[in-house]
Design a protein around this motif. Structure first.
Motif, PDB file in Angstrom:
ATOM      1  N   CYS A  73       0.803  -1.199   0.071  1.00  0.00           N
ATOM      2  CA  CYS A  73       0.000   0.028   0.040  1.00  0.00           C
ATOM      3  C   CYS A  73       1.019   1.170  -0.115  1.00  0.00           C
ATOM      4  O   CYS A  73       0.484   2.178  -0.510  1.00  0.00           O
ATOM      5  CB  CYS A  73      -0.887   0.076   1.199  1.00  0.00           C
ATOM      6  SG  CYS A  73      -2.431  -1.169   0.902  1.00  0.00           S
ATOM      7  N   SER A 103       0.962   4.067  -2.815  1.00  0.00           N
ATOM      8  CA  SER A 103       0.540   5.562  -2.812  1.00  0.00           C
ATOM      9  C   SER A 103       1.758   6.345  -3.416  1.00  0.00           C
ATOM     10  O   SER A 103       1.429   7.416  -4.045  1.00  0.00           O
ATOM     11  CB  SER A 103       0.602   5.869  -1.068  1.00  0.00           C
ATOM     12  OG  SER A 103      -0.633   5.147  -0.728  1.00  0.00           O
ATOM     13  N   SER A 137       1.230   6.315  -6.995  1.00  0.00           N
ATOM     14  CA  SER A 137       0.132   6.779  -7.678  1.00  0.00           C
ATOM     15  C   SER A 137       0.592   8.307  -7.558  1.00  0.00           C
ATOM     16  O   SER A 137       0.047   9.023  -8.543  1.00  0.00           O
ATOM     17  CB  SER A 137      -0.980   6.577  -6.957  1.00  0.00           C
ATOM     18  OG  SER A 137      -1.240   5.106  -6.862  1.00  0.00           O
TER      19      SER A 137
END
Length: 168
Positions: free
Chosen positions: A127, A131, A134
């Motif tokens: 995760c 992040s 992204s």
């Protein structure tokens, strides 16, 4: 590194797709519906593929096909018009199916590569990589769009990131 590279482009169709669609006369709602329907269809299909071939190769396949479909989206958008929306919507469907299907395989892939006990820590790291990728990817696409005033270079960049991600 794999997921950081992958997620540099993973959300680009959701962030910049409406602008790309508007440029060729396709409604943002149609584009979103195509991406979402692809995601809905891709999850059970790639899940069945993972049952047969394994989560790792199917995830790599999804990343490569997703990268190709993302990289070619602006090219396909050029032949798309308000009267002929199918090419772009089909490309979005393909991308949506690989994106959604890959997401559904994450827990299985992590537990097979590591262990059930390490799932929370490894998934947390994935995760964090998601992040970071992204954030960098969306900024890079925006910068490249402004620099070149089209989506060709920016989508080719993030498509390449998705395409090469399985190598890492």
């Amino acid at each position: 590194l794999c997921f950081t590279l992958y997620f540099m482009g993973a959300f680009v169709p959701f962030d910049f797709g409406p602008t790309l669609a508007a440029d060729c006369g396709v409604s943002a709602a149609s584009l979103s519906l195509s991406l979402s329907t692809g995601s809905l269809v891709g999850r059970p299909l790639l899940g069945a593929g993972a049952d047969k071939f394994g989560a790792a190769p199917v995830t790599a396949f999804a990343m490569v096909v997703g990268g190709l479909s993302l990289g070619f989206m602006p090219v396909v958008a050029k032949i798309t018009s308000a009267s002929m929306q199918f090419p772009l919507l089909a490309m979005c469907f393909v991308y949506g199916s690989t994106h959604g299907g890959r997401g559904g395989l994450m827990p299985s892939l992590i537990t097979r590569l590591f262990s059930v006990e390490s799932m929370p820590v490894v998934y947390g790291l994935v995760c964090v990589c998601t992040s970071a990728g992204s954030a960098v990817g969306s900024l890079a696409v925006g910068f490249l769009f402004q620099a070149f005033n089209n989506f060709y270079v920016s989508f080719a960049f993030v498509g390449t990131m998705l395409f090469i991600a399985p190598l890492f």
